[in-house]
Design an enzyme around this catalytic site. Structure first.
Site, short mmCIF file in Angstrom:
data_model
loop_
_atom_site.label_atom_id
_atom_site.label_comp_id
_atom_site.label_asym_id
_atom_site.label_seq_id
_atom_site.Cartn_x
_atom_site.Cartn_y
_atom_site.Cartn_z
N HIS A 127 -7.45 61.17 10.66
CA HIS A 127 -6.78 61.47 11.95
C HIS A 127 -5.87 62.37 11.85
O HIS A 127 -4.97 62.63 10.91
CB HIS A 127 -6.47 60.20 12.54
CG HIS A 127 -5.17 59.50 12.32
ND1 HIS A 127 -3.99 59.96 12.83
CD2 HIS A 127 -4.98 58.50 11.40
CE1 HIS A 127 -2.95 59.30 12.38
NE2 HIS A 127 -3.63 58.32 11.57
N GLU A 173 -6.48 59.32 17.51
CA GLU A 173 -6.49 57.51 16.72
C GLU A 173 -5.37 56.85 17.10
O GLU A 173 -5.40 55.56 17.13
CB GLU A 173 -6.52 58.11 15.16
CG GLU A 173 -6.82 56.80 14.24
CD GLU A 173 -5.23 56.19 13.66
OE1 GLU A 173 -5.29 55.06 13.14
OE2 GLU A 173 -4.30 56.63 14.16
N HIS A 269 5.66 55.76 11.75
CA HIS A 269 5.49 55.92 13.27
C HIS A 269 6.98 56.35 13.94
O HIS A 269 7.39 55.98 14.86
CB HIS A 269 4.93 54.81 14.18
CG HIS A 269 3.61 54.72 14.10
ND1 HIS A 269 2.74 53.75 14.59
CD2 HIS A 269 2.72 55.52 13.32
CE1 HIS A 269 1.51 54.02 14.50
NE2 HIS A 269 1.47 55.11 13.63
#
Ligand code: DPN
Ligand code: ZN
Length: 311
Positions: A127, A173, A269
């Site tokens: 991704h 994604e 993240h």
């Protein structure tokens, strides 16, 4: 001997011994500078710096676009354009496939190497989007760079595989495998059944990685990765990331899948998932694992080592 050291070859050693033992009259190694080629996987030894250079480009793209490469943001489109331009220049047949999600356009980049049986496709993918919080370098400029560099190595080798190699970079994604699901859902059944295996590369550059995670629903595909790492004396462990990345879109369509990961890290993240969050040597191993799998599964013949009789 010099020439063989250009290649990372897990199986070459064994094949070579067999070939030498079967030489008539026991004529042996020392008098045979370049033994005839043996059946083995001779994937290129790709310098780690090559994939790191792509990762650096993704870092720069994020920096120039509000710090991220997320779906619906300009940093995503710039990432897709970067990948596509490299592939176009290398002779791939490329497609920018658009889709809409959450009111924004997203793109998948698909690239075919125009050699080999078009009815038997070996697919490598990753991704390309980040989360909005940061540049997404381990997650997943690392996989995107490894897959891109593998594709470019196929082009540099002017490879003539038995099977067809296809490469994919998925959009959105992070919002639920949106791009890869869209790709698979829009493939006619006849096209879907040509895809014999799909290999996924998501988070493959984490610093200090000593053990690579291998997920697979196919013995052959998993073994391809583990045999590469074993040849480098690197540990692997079988893991199950179930539906957390794009391999799931292919698995749900009945395609055999596998993938590798270095795993996540404290910057997962977050804003600090930047170029300093990955490690060059880890990127090198992941890229070469991808290349090994591409060479082996698509059946790229080894460089023929020319036979030179001893002087
Ligand atoms: N990279 C994670 C994501 O895209 O959110 C999924 C993942 C988790 C992949 C663990 C590999 C290992
Ligand atoms: Zn990811």
């Amino acid at each position: 001997m010099k020439r063989r050291s250009l290649f990372s070859s897990a199986a070459l050693g064994v094949g070579l011994v067999t070939a030498l033992l079967s030489l008539p009259g026991g004529a042996l190694a020392q008098s045979t500078p370049r033994p005839a080629a043996v059946a083995a996987v001779q994937s290129p030894d790709i310098p780690a710096a090559n994939s790191m250079a792509h990762a650096q480009q993704f870092q720069s793209i994020a920096a120039a676009n509000s710090g991220n490469r997320a779906h619906g943001k300009p940093g995503y489109r710039a990432s897709a354009d970067y990948v596509k331009s490299k592939l176009d220049a290398a002779g791939f047949q490329t497609t920018l496939q658009s889709f809409t999600h959450n009111g924004a356009t997203g793109w998948n980049v698909i690239a075919d190497w125009p050699q080999g049986d078009p009815n038997q496709i070996v697919f490598l993918g990753s991704h390309l989007d980040s989360v909005p919080a940061g540049p997404g370098i381990n997650d997943n400029a690392s996989g995107s760079s490894s897959v891109l560099e593998t594709a470019l190595a196929v082009s540099r080798a002017d490879a003539k595989p038995t099977k067809r190699l296809r490469f994919g970079w998925w959009g959105a994604e992070e919002l639920g495998l949106i791009g890869s699901k869209y790709y698979v859902a829009n493939l006619p059944a006849a096209e879907r059944s040509k895809i014999k295996s799909y290999l996924n590369f998501d988070m493959v550059g984490a610093k200090n990685t000593k053990t690579w995670g291998v997920y697979t629903d196919s013995t052959t595909l998993g073994a391809t990765f583990t045999e590469f790492f074993r040849s480098k004396n690197i540990a692997t462990k079988g893991i199950n990331i179930s539906g957390r990345s794009d391999h799931a879109s292919f698995k749900n369509a009945g395609i055999e899948v596998s993938g590798i990961t270095s795993g996540d890290d404290p910057c997962y993240h977050s804003k600090c998932d930047d170029i300093n969050n990955i490690e060059s040597s880890v990127m090198g191993h992941s890229t070469n694992a991808a290349a090994y799998a591409a060479w082996k599964l698509a059946g790229i013949p080894g460089q023929a080592l020319p036979f030179r009789p001893a002087a």
